[in-house]
Design a protein around this motif. Structure first.
Motif, mmCIF file in Angstrom:
data_model
loop_
_atom_site.group_PDB
_atom_site.id
_atom_site.type_symbol
_atom_site.label_atom_id
_atom_site.label_comp_id
_atom_site.label_asym_id
_atom_site.label_seq_id
_atom_site.Cartn_x
_atom_site.Cartn_y
_atom_site.Cartn_z
ATOM 1 N N VAL A 155 0.837 -1.200 0.000
ATOM 2 C CA VAL A 155 0.000 0.000 0.000
ATOM 3 C C VAL A 155 0.873 1.252 0.000
ATOM 4 O O VAL A 155 0.637 2.200 -0.756
ATOM 5 C CB VAL A 155 -0.948 0.000 1.218
ATOM 6 C CG1 VAL A 155 -1.800 1.257 1.220
ATOM 7 C CG2 VAL A 155 -1.833 -1.234 1.206
ATOM 8 N N LEU A 159 1.001 4.146 -2.664
ATOM 9 C CA LEU A 159 0.692 5.521 -2.267
ATOM 10 C C LEU A 159 1.754 6.464 -2.814
ATOM 11 O O LEU A 159 1.451 7.537 -3.323
ATOM 12 C CB LEU A 159 0.636 5.627 -0.744
ATOM 13 C CG LEU A 159 -0.676 5.228 -0.092
ATOM 14 C CD1 LEU A 159 -0.547 5.309 1.427
ATOM 15 C CD2 LEU A 159 -1.804 6.125 -0.562
ATOM 16 N N GLY A 163 0.533 8.708 -5.639
ATOM 17 C CA GLY A 163 0.291 10.008 -5.048
ATOM 18 C C GLY A 163 1.461 10.961 -5.158
ATOM 19 O O GLY A 163 1.464 11.857 -6.004
ATOM 20 N N LEU A 260 -6.867 0.594 -2.612
ATOM 21 C CA LEU A 260 -6.805 1.394 -1.395
ATOM 22 C C LEU A 260 -5.956 2.644 -1.625
ATOM 23 O O LEU A 260 -6.367 3.768 -1.273
ATOM 24 C CB LEU A 260 -6.215 0.539 -0.266
ATOM 25 C CG LEU A 260 -6.315 1.150 1.121
ATOM 26 C CD1 LEU A 260 -7.759 1.311 1.515
ATOM 27 C CD2 LEU A 260 -5.582 0.285 2.146
ATOM 28 N N ALA A 261 -4.800 2.448 -2.243
ATOM 29 C CA ALA A 261 -3.906 3.587 -2.467
ATOM 30 C C ALA A 261 -4.585 4.638 -3.330
ATOM 31 O O ALA A 261 -4.567 5.833 -3.011
ATOM 32 C CB ALA A 261 -2.613 3.100 -3.124
ATOM 33 N N THR A 263 -7.755 5.141 -3.838
ATOM 34 C CA THR A 263 -8.896 5.762 -3.166
ATOM 35 C C THR A 263 -8.436 6.795 -2.139
ATOM 36 O O THR A 263 -9.027 7.862 -1.999
ATOM 37 C CB THR A 263 -9.746 4.690 -2.473
ATOM 38 O OG1 THR A 263 -9.947 3.626 -3.381
ATOM 39 C CG2 THR A 263 -11.080 5.238 -2.030
ATOM 40 N N LEU A 264 -7.360 6.466 -1.425
ATOM 41 C CA LEU A 264 -6.861 7.406 -0.419
ATOM 42 C C LEU A 264 -6.213 8.623 -1.051
ATOM 43 O O LEU A 264 -6.310 9.739 -0.526
ATOM 44 C CB LEU A 264 -5.841 6.700 0.482
ATOM 45 C CG LEU A 264 -6.389 5.641 1.438
ATOM 46 C CD1 LEU A 264 -5.250 4.986 2.199
ATOM 47 C CD2 LEU A 264 -7.380 6.276 2.402
ATOM 48 N N VAL A 265 -5.573 8.406 -2.175
ATOM 49 C CA VAL A 265 -4.769 9.470 -2.755
ATOM 50 C C VAL A 265 -5.615 10.483 -3.515
ATOM 51 O O VAL A 265 -5.302 11.670 -3.543
ATOM 52 C CB VAL A 265 -3.707 8.838 -3.673
ATOM 53 C CG1 VAL A 265 -3.410 9.707 -4.862
ATOM 54 C CG2 VAL A 265 -2.446 8.570 -2.880
ATOM 55 N N PRO A 267 -8.558 12.091 -3.112
ATOM 56 C CA PRO A 267 -8.976 13.350 -2.490
ATOM 57 C C PRO A 267 -7.812 14.308 -2.321
ATOM 58 O O PRO A 267 -7.968 15.528 -2.485
ATOM 59 C CB PRO A 267 -9.529 12.902 -1.127
ATOM 60 C CG PRO A 267 -9.905 11.480 -1.322
ATOM 61 C CD PRO A 267 -8.942 10.929 -2.304
ATOM 62 N N VAL A 268 -6.636 13.779 -2.020
ATOM 63 C CA VAL A 268 -5.467 14.642 -1.861
ATOM 64 C C VAL A 268 -5.129 15.315 -3.181
ATOM 65 O O VAL A 268 -4.883 16.527 -3.240
ATOM 66 C CB VAL A 268 -4.272 13.820 -1.344
ATOM 67 C CG1 VAL A 268 -3.060 14.715 -1.171
ATOM 68 C CG2 VAL A 268 -4.632 13.123 -0.042
ATOM 69 N N ALA A 316 -12.656 10.473 -4.271
ATOM 70 C CA ALA A 316 -12.328 9.157 -3.726
ATOM 71 C C ALA A 316 -13.014 8.064 -4.541
ATOM 72 O O ALA A 316 -12.416 7.028 -4.862
ATOM 73 C CB ALA A 316 -12.739 9.080 -2.264
ATOM 74 N N LEU A 320 -11.272 4.931 -6.713
ATOM 75 C CA LEU A 320 -11.608 3.518 -6.574
ATOM 76 C C LEU A 320 -11.937 2.908 -7.927
ATOM 77 O O LEU A 320 -11.438 1.838 -8.302
ATOM 78 C CB LEU A 320 -12.799 3.388 -5.620
ATOM 79 C CG LEU A 320 -13.280 1.972 -5.328
ATOM 80 C CD1 LEU A 320 -12.231 1.231 -4.522
ATOM 81 C CD2 LEU A 320 -14.608 1.990 -4.575
#
Ligand SMILES: Nc1ncnc2c1ncn2[C@@H]1O[C@H](COP(=O)(O)OP(=O)(O)OP(=O)(O)O)[C@@H](O)[C@H]1O
Ligand SMILES: [Mg+2]
Lengths: 371, 251
Positions: A155, A159, A163, A260-261, A263-265, A267-268, A316, A320
Motif C-alpha cells: 500500500v 501511495l 500520489g 486502497l492507495a 482511493t486514499l490518494v 482526495p489529496v 475518492a 476507486l
C-alpha cells in the motif's frame, strides 16, 4: 559464402531433351541471385513437367536457391550436383515436405454472426466485470476481518507511486487551469462590471467539478494505465496463475493495495488541484487589480464546506473506480505482448469514460440531495 | 597462409555495475566449426554471447567476427553488412509476439534481401519445416510451447543462411528425440555449407555429439577454466569443476 567471385553470375537455362524438359542452373545460386531469378524460374516451371534439374554447372546453392528450384520443378530429378549442393537440395526438399502450403480457411463475413459474436462478447465482458467486483468486495471484507491479508508495504509503495509522484503534475495542471479559467471568464464578466465574481465561478467549478475530474484524468492516464500494464505483464508471464496455485490470494495481494492507495490518494490530488487552481486564479485577479483579500472574502462567502467535501468524496469514488478498471484490464489481459498494450488502452479509456459518467450521476444525486 | 578465424576473442571482460562476470576470455573459432560454450548456470555464457555480438559493452578486450570488429565498425553500413551475416537464437526465443512464426522468419528476409513475397513465404515455410514446425507456421508465438518457440527462434536465426550462427541453449526444454534431430541438423548444416556455430548448451550428450571444440566458463573463477575437444576434456581434464561437469556430479 565469403568473398567468392562473381556472385551475380548465376543463371538458369531451359532446354528440351528426349526425356523431357531440363532446367539447368549455373553459377553461384545465392539469395541475391535467387531474388533476381525467381520470376524466371517460376515461368519455366509453369510450362509444366520439368523432368530434370541439371545442376552440373552449379557452383554453390543456398537454401533460398534450393527452395526456388524445388518450387519451380518439384517433381524433377536432380542431376550432376556436387555433394554439398545435393545435400542442401535434399535437406530443403525434406523441409518443404514437412511444411505443407497452408490452406487458408476462408470464413465469409456474415453480419448476423458478427453482431451475435459481438453481443456475446459484451455480455461475457459484463459478467466478468461483475465477477471482478464481487470478488474484490468479498476479499476486501475478508481483509477487514483479517488485516494481515493486506500488505502494508505494498500500500505504501503504491501511495508513493500514485500520489507523491503525481504531485508536481497535479500542481502544474491545477495552476494553469486556474489561470485559464480566471482569465477567460473575466473577459465576458468585465462587460457587466462583474469581474469580482470570477472567484465564485472559478472556485465553485474547481471545487465541485473540475478538481476531482481533472485529478481523475491524471490518475487514469498515469496510474490506471500503469496498473493495467503491470498486472497485464504479470498475467502474460503466468505470474498471476503461479500466485493462485501457490494459494496466495491474488486479489488481496495485487488488487486491494492498488485500490486502497488510489482511493486514499485521489482526495489529496483533487485538493491540490483545487488549491493550485485557486492560486492561479488569485494571480490573475491580482493582475486585474483585485487584492487577494477581496478574492478570499468572495470565496468565503460563496464556497461551503459541503461543496469541498462533496468534491473530495467524488474524487475518492473516482480513484476507486479508475484503479478497479485498471486492475481488471490487467488481470483479464490475453496472451502475448499486444495484450499488455490493449489492457493499458482499455484502462485509460475505460477510466476516463467511467468518471465522466459517474460525474453525471453525482450531479443528479447532489441536486436531489440539495448539496 | 592460415585462414582467418571466424571469431577471435582477445582477453574479453564484462562487468555489470562493477561486478566482473568474466575476464581474460580468449579463444578462436575456425570456419565450419561447432564451438560450444559450457558452464554452470549464471556463469556468463549468455553474456559472453551478447558481448561477442556487441550488445553488452566490453570492459576489456577485443572481439573480431568474420574478420571485423563490430565495436569498431565505423559506419552503419559496415555494421549492417556484418550483422546480416550473423544469426542469433536467443535463450528466450525473442519472437515478435504480434507476428506469426512464418512472419517472424520472413522479417530478416524482407529486411536484407530482394526476394519476392512468394519466395520469402516458401523459404520461411521451409525453414520452419527444417526445425519441425512446418504445421505451425501460421501460429502466433503466444500460441506455441516453450520448446516450439526455441525451434522457431532457430528457424529465424537461419533465415538468411548466415555463415555464423549463435545459438543460446537450443536444446533446453526439448524432448530427447527433437533435441537429437536438432543436433543432427546443426551438424549437417555445418558440414554441407561451412556454417560456423557457436552453441551454448548444458546437455552433455549434445556437447559430445556435436561439439568440435569448447570452452568452459566458471562463476568462481570468473573466466575460462578449460578449452579444447569436449571428448578429451571429459577423459583428461584434471580440473575438479570440469570433471564434475562431465560426470554430472554435484560440486
Ligand atoms: N543486464 C544485467 N545486469 C546485471 N547483471 C547481469 C545482467 N545480465 C546478466 N547479469 C549477471 O551476469 C551473470 C551471468 O548471466 P548470464 O545470463 O550470462 O548467465 P548464463 O551463463 O547464460 O546462465 P544460464 O545458463 O542460466 O542461462 C549472472 O550472474 C547475472 O546475474
Ligand atoms: Mg543464458
Amino acid at each position: 559464402m565469403d568473398g567468392r567471385p562473381d556472385q551475380a553470375g548465376a543463371r538458369l537455362a531451359l532446354r528440351e531433351e528426349e526425356g523431357g524438359r531440363v532446367l539447368a542452373a549455373l553459377g553461384w545460386l545465392d539469395m541475391a541471385a535467387t531474388a533476381r531469378l525467381w520470376p524466371e524460374a517460376l515461368r519455366a516451371g509453369r510450362g509444366g513437367g520439368i523432368a530434370v534439374l541439371d545442376l552440373s554447372g552449379l557452383e554453390s546453392l543456398d537454401s533460398a536457391g534450393a527452395v526456388m528450384l524445388l518450387t519451380a520443378a518439384p517433381e524433377a530429378e536432380p542431376r550432376g550436383a556436387s555433394e554439398p549442393v545435393a545435400a542442401v537440395l535434399a535437406r530443403m526438399r525434406r523441409a518443404l515436405a514437412a511444411a505443407p502450403a497452408p490452406v487458408k480457411p476462408r470464413t465469409p463475413f456474415h453480419p448476423i454472426t458478427a453482431i451475435g459474436r459481438a453481443t456475446v462478447g459484451v455480455l461475457r465482458d459484463a459478467r466478468s466485470a461483475v465477477a471482478f467486483i464481487g470478488e474484490t468486495a468479498v476479499t476486501a471484507l475478508r481483509a477487514m476481518a483479517r488485516p494481515r491479508l493486506l500488505r502494508l508495504s505494498e500500500v505504501l509503495r503504491h501511495l508513493d507511486e500514485v500520489g507523491t509522484r503525481a504531485f508536481p503534475l497535479t500542481l502544474l495542471l491545477g495552476f494553469l487551469i486556474g489561470v485559464i479559467l480566471a482569465y477567460q471568464s473575466s473577459i465576458p464578466l468585465r462587460r457587466f462590471g462583474a469581474e469580482v465574481f470570477v472567484p465564485n465561478l472559478v472556485g465553485i467549478s474547481l471545487v465541485r467539478e473540475l478538481g476531482p475530474l481533472l485529478a481523475g484524468v491524471v490518475l487514469a492516464g498515469r496510474t490506471g494505465s500503469a496498473f493495467a500494464a503491470e498486472l497485464g505483464t504479470m498475467t502474460v508471464n503466468e505470474e498471476v496463475d503461479a500466485l493462485r496455485i501457490m494459494g496466495v490470494d491474488a486479489t488481496a495481494m495485487l488488487v486491494l493495495p492498488r485500490l486502497l492507495a488510489a482511493t486514499l490518494v485521489m482526495p489529496v490530488l483533487a485538493l491540490l488541484m483545487n488549491l493550485s487552481g485557486i492560486a492561479g486564479m488569485t494571480l490573475i485577479m491580482a493582475t486585474l487589480g483585485y487584492p487577494s483579500a477581496a478574492v478570499e472574502s468572495q470565496l468565503q462567502q460563496w464556497l461551503t464546506l459541503t461543496d469541498l467535501m462533496g468534491g473530495l468524496f467524488k474524487a475518492a469514488c473516482f480513484g476507486l473506480v479508475i484503479a478497479g478498471i485498471g486492475c481488471r484490464a490487467g488481470l483479464s489481459a490475453g496472451r502475448g505482448p499486444r495484450a499488455v498494450g490493449d489492457a493499458a488502452t482499455a484502462a485509460v479509456v475505460g477510466g476516463i469514460v467511467a468518471i465522466v459518467v459517474m460525474d453525471g450521476i453525482f450531479a443528479v444525486l447532489f441536486f436531489r440531495l440539495g448539496i | 597462409m592460415a585462414e582467418e578465424p571466424v571469431i577471435r576473442a582477445e582477453g574479453l571482460a564484462v562487468a555489470f555495475n562493477g561486478n566482473t562476470v568474466f575476464r581474460d576470455v580468449t579463444f578462436e573459432v575456425r570456419r565450419g566449426e561447432i564451438f560450444v560454450i559450457l558452464g554452470g548456470s549464471g556463469c556468463g555464457k549468455s553474456t559472453l554471447l551478447k558481448a561477442l555480438i556487441g550488445l553488452v559493452p566490453l570492459a576489456a578486450g577485443r572481439a573480431f567476427l568474420l574478420g571485423e570488429e563490430l565495436a569498431a565498425a565505423r559506419d552503419d553500413a559496415t555494421r549492417r553488412a556484418l550483422l546480416r551475416r550473423i544469426g542469433v537464437m536467443w535463450q528466450s526465443g525473442a519472437l515478435f509476439g504480434s507476428m506469426t512464426l512464418a512472419e517472424n522468419v520472413e522479417l530478416p528476409l524482407e529486411e536484407h534481401t530482394a526476394l519476392p513475397r512468394p519466395a520469402r513465404e516458401a523459404l520461411a515455410r521451409a525453414k520452419l519445416g527444417l526445425v519441425g514446425l512446418g504445421d505451425a507456421a501460421a501460429r502466433l508465438p503466444a500460441e506455441i510451447s516453450g520448446g516450439m518457440a526455441k525451434r522457431a527462434g532457430i528457424a529465424r536465426a537461419m533465415a538468411l543462411d548466415p555463415p555464423l550462427l549463435f545459438l543460446d541453449e537450443p536444446g533446453a526444454g526439448l524432448d530427447p528425440i527433437t533435441s537429437a534431430g536438432l543436433d543432427r541438423l546443426i551438424v549437417d548444416i555445418a558440414r554441407d555449407t561451412g556454417t560456423t556455430f557457436v552453441v551454448v548448451t548444458h546437455e552433455l550428450q549434445s556437447i559430445l555429439a556435436i561439439g568440435d571444440r569448447c570452452i568452459m566458463l566458471d562463476k568462481q573463477a570468473r573466466g575460462m577454466i578449460a578449452e579444447g575437444d569436449p571428448r578429451r576434456l571429459r577423459e583428461e581434464s584434471t580440473h575438479p569443476t570440469v570433471r564434475a561437469f562431465f560426470r554430472r556430479e554435484a560440486a
